[in-house]
Design a protein around this motif. Sequence first.
Motif, PDB file in Angstrom:
ATOM      1  N   LEU A  14     -20.219  25.354 -14.872  1.00  0.00           N
ATOM      2  CA  LEU A  14     -19.166  27.352 -15.917  1.00  0.00           C
ATOM      3  C   LEU A  14     -20.552  27.882 -16.470  1.00  0.00           C
ATOM      4  O   LEU A  14     -21.320  27.358 -17.374  1.00  0.00           O
ATOM      5  CB  LEU A  14     -18.689  26.406 -17.010  1.00  0.00           C
ATOM      6  CG  LEU A  14     -16.925  25.275 -16.875  1.00  0.00           C
ATOM      7  CD1 LEU A  14     -16.438  24.967 -17.709  1.00  0.00           C
ATOM      8  CD2 LEU A  14     -16.943  26.551 -15.604  1.00  0.00           C
ATOM      9  N   PRO A  15     -20.542  29.550 -16.797  1.00  0.00           N
ATOM     10  CA  PRO A  15     -20.709  30.183 -17.515  1.00  0.00           C
ATOM     11  C   PRO A  15     -21.417  29.773 -18.662  1.00  0.00           C
ATOM     12  O   PRO A  15     -20.325  28.952 -19.646  1.00  0.00           O
ATOM     13  CB  PRO A  15     -20.367  31.782 -17.190  1.00  0.00           C
ATOM     14  CG  PRO A  15     -18.589  30.891 -17.527  1.00  0.00           C
ATOM     15  CD  PRO A  15     -18.652  29.564 -16.718  1.00  0.00           C
ATOM     16  N   GLY A  16     -22.772  29.659 -19.618  1.00  0.00           N
ATOM     17  CA  GLY A  16     -23.128  29.681 -20.917  1.00  0.00           C
ATOM     18  C   GLY A  16     -22.618  27.806 -21.457  1.00  0.00           C
ATOM     19  O   GLY A  16     -22.953  27.829 -22.043  1.00  0.00           O
ATOM     20  N   VAL A  17     -22.797  26.915 -20.017  1.00  0.00           N
ATOM     21  CA  VAL A  17     -23.158  25.768 -20.571  1.00  0.00           C
ATOM     22  C   VAL A  17     -23.676  25.494 -19.499  1.00  0.00           C
ATOM     23  O   VAL A  17     -23.363  24.774 -18.188  1.00  0.00           O
ATOM     24  CB  VAL A  17     -21.360  24.927 -19.565  1.00  0.00           C
ATOM     25  CG1 VAL A  17     -21.186  23.328 -20.153  1.00  0.00           C
ATOM     26  CG2 VAL A  17     -20.602  25.984 -20.535  1.00  0.00           C
TER      27      VAL A  17
ATOM     28  N   GLY B  18     -17.332  28.833 -28.302  1.00  0.00           N
ATOM     29  CA  GLY B  18     -16.797  29.730 -29.255  1.00  0.00           C
ATOM     30  C   GLY B  18     -15.745  30.725 -28.704  1.00  0.00           C
ATOM     31  O   GLY B  18     -15.146  30.058 -27.706  1.00  0.00           O
ATOM     32  N   ARG B  19     -15.133  31.979 -29.120  1.00  0.00           N
ATOM     33  CA  ARG B  19     -13.718  32.154 -28.919  1.00  0.00           C
ATOM     34  C   ARG B  19     -14.426  33.045 -27.472  1.00  0.00           C
ATOM     35  O   ARG B  19     -14.002  33.073 -26.466  1.00  0.00           O
ATOM     36  CB  ARG B  19     -13.013  32.599 -29.260  1.00  0.00           C
ATOM     37  CG  ARG B  19     -11.460  33.426 -29.398  1.00  0.00           C
ATOM     38  CD  ARG B  19     -10.880  34.212 -30.388  1.00  0.00           C
ATOM     39  NE  ARG B  19     -10.356  35.351 -29.183  1.00  0.00           N
ATOM     40  CZ  ARG B  19      -9.393  35.723 -28.367  1.00  0.00           C
ATOM     41  NH1 ARG B  19      -8.734  34.558 -28.067  1.00  0.00           N
ATOM     42  NH2 ARG B  19      -9.306  36.114 -26.924  1.00  0.00           N
ATOM     43  N   ARG B  24     -15.296  33.816 -21.692  1.00  0.00           N
ATOM     44  CA  ARG B  24     -15.870  33.693 -20.383  1.00  0.00           C
ATOM     45  C   ARG B  24     -15.518  32.203 -19.305  1.00  0.00           C
ATOM     46  O   ARG B  24     -15.557  33.315 -17.812  1.00  0.00           O
ATOM     47  CB  ARG B  24     -17.184  34.012 -20.548  1.00  0.00           C
ATOM     48  CG  ARG B  24     -18.221  34.695 -19.977  1.00  0.00           C
ATOM     49  CD  ARG B  24     -19.708  35.365 -20.848  1.00  0.00           C
ATOM     50  NE  ARG B  24     -20.665  34.731 -19.971  1.00  0.00           N
ATOM     51  CZ  ARG B  24     -21.452  33.968 -19.704  1.00  0.00           C
ATOM     52  NH1 ARG B  24     -22.050  33.259 -21.449  1.00  0.00           N
ATOM     53  NH2 ARG B  24     -22.458  34.032 -18.934  1.00  0.00           N
ATOM     54  N   ILE B  25     -15.612  31.170 -19.912  1.00  0.00           N
ATOM     55  CA  ILE B  25     -15.151  30.053 -19.310  1.00  0.00           C
ATOM     56  C   ILE B  25     -13.889  30.382 -18.094  1.00  0.00           C
ATOM     57  O   ILE B  25     -13.579  29.851 -17.051  1.00  0.00           O
ATOM     58  CB  ILE B  25     -15.657  29.464 -19.400  1.00  0.00           C
ATOM     59  CG1 ILE B  25     -16.816  28.681 -20.420  1.00  0.00           C
ATOM     60  CG2 ILE B  25     -14.605  28.093 -19.074  1.00  0.00           C
ATOM     61  CD1 ILE B  25     -16.844  27.932 -21.252  1.00  0.00           C
ATOM     62  N   ALA B  26     -12.682  30.810 -19.105  1.00  0.00           N
ATOM     63  CA  ALA B  26     -11.235  30.767 -18.503  1.00  0.00           C
ATOM     64  C   ALA B  26     -11.464  32.426 -17.490  1.00  0.00           C
ATOM     65  O   ALA B  26     -10.781  31.703 -16.431  1.00  0.00           O
ATOM     66  CB  ALA B  26     -10.701  31.210 -19.582  1.00  0.00           C
TER      67      ALA B  26
END
Lengths: 198, 198
Positions: A14-17, B18-19, B24-26
């Motif tokens: 996932l992005p940012g993970v 965070g929100r 971004r993940i969604a």
Amino acid sequence: MTVLDTLVKHLSRLPGVGRKSALRIAYHLLAADEGFTTALAHDIMHLKERVRPCSVCGNYTEADPCDICSDPSRDRTTVCVVEQPQDIAVLETTREYRGLYHALTGVISPIDGIGPEDLTIGKLIERLHSGEVKEVILATNPTVEGDTTALYLVRLLEDRGVAVSRLALGLPVGGDLEYADRLTIARSLRGRTPLSSN
Amino acid sequence: MTVLDTLVKHLSRLPGVGRKSALRIAYHLLAADEGFTTALAHDIMHLKERVRPCSVCGNYTEADPCDICSDPSRDRTTVCVVEQPQDIAVLETTREYRGLYHALTGVISPIDGIGPEDLTIGKLIERLHSGEVKEVILATNPTVEGDTTALYLVRLLEDRGVAVSRLALGLPVGGDLEYADRLTIARSLRGRTPLSSN
């Protein structure tokens, strides 16, 4: 491979993970209550099934056409063209714009083999046929690809009886001249706002 | 509330998300292929069902007892006591330790109403009954609660015929004296390593 390992592998895509955050999330889920994990799994499972692109503007929506396209209070003479459907949500947070949108679902990028025919440009032209739209605002990103796409659209929209504009380039609010890059400063000079006509 | 909204709400409750990252993940999931989202939902759904605490040491495991407890090549005379099951995975990455583990599933913290009886301390004492264990390494975090728990365990393990030790406190490898805090420097002085006996 255990469920925990596969979950960490999937989460880290996932992005940012990264791997560490993925592990942290997985352990958090292990300790979380059953209701929460079930709800989260359910959301992910049904997301793609329920949320589809709006057949008019390309916005992500559960109803078709989307809330924006079917809102009678929106100004139907203006269409704001964005790269991705998620850009619509970002523009909506400003509460500055009351017109409609059109998501291209990408940008012209010859290096990635993406040409105008891969975007929803044909659909945009179709939307102009009724003559209701008077202005098209190009809100593609200020990148090489975004600029190329905007330029392509400007040429395509010539002689179609619509005004075409582009989002202003300049200093970000709260920014600092000292830290702004050369190109941004140059664009903010070129697009300077007149304050008095003396 | 749409599926997208609920998903973002749930995702933003995960640690480190965070929100904005949740959004971004969604959007990433919306654009991802069906196979990936289904697999991810499946993992989350079955995680808590398949992964359970090991009945011996409390490590997260699909088999019971866990891989570490049932590995005949591990040194069964040493038990390393950690706060949380996830700390076992962290210690395992060092490949430095070949003994067994014991997860307390918490620390003594009167302010949160957590006393020794809420931890798996009784089970730890039980494990010492067979007389096989010769050393207990306390690997609780170097925090007020971790220190309190370690102190409690030291007293409890007195006169039970086991050696008790604690992880060394000092400068982190690659660290810099200039940036280390006062307490860490004080502990590294107190626990200094003799290099020559002259």
